[in-house]
Write a protein that holds these residues in place. Structure first.
Motif: not given
Length: 81
Positions: A30-33, A38-40, A44-47, A62-65
């Motif tokens: 599914r799309p992130v939205g 949210d951005s936080l 957190e997922l990236t970290q 990663t924020a742009g995916f």
């Protein structure tokens, strides 16, 4: 799904289930939205992925995916290096 893709999916689901315990593997398409991330959450997922896979990610990328599949592909690429 190969081993690294499965591991990444498990890591993502662990994080996503903190918000919605009913999520499953199908929801990773599914799309992130649609998942109300949210951005936080993305930070957190990236970290979390960086720690678990012992890689260094570009947070701006990663924020742009828009899709979690993009996130998975990006971390598979990083893990294979």
């Amino acid at each position: 799904m190969n081993d690294i893709e499965h591991r990444i999916a498990d890591i993502m689901l662990t994080k996503l289930r903190e918000r919605d315990p009913s999520l499953g593997y199908d929801d990773l398409e599914r799309p992130v939205g649609d998942l109300d991330l949210d951005s936080l959450d993305i930070v957190e997922l990236t970290q979390l992925m960086e720690r678990e896979l012992q890689v260094k990610a570009d947070l701006a990328e990663t924020a742009g995916f828009g899709l979690l599949q993009d996130f998975t592909a990006y971390f598979v690429k990083l893990a294979d290096q």
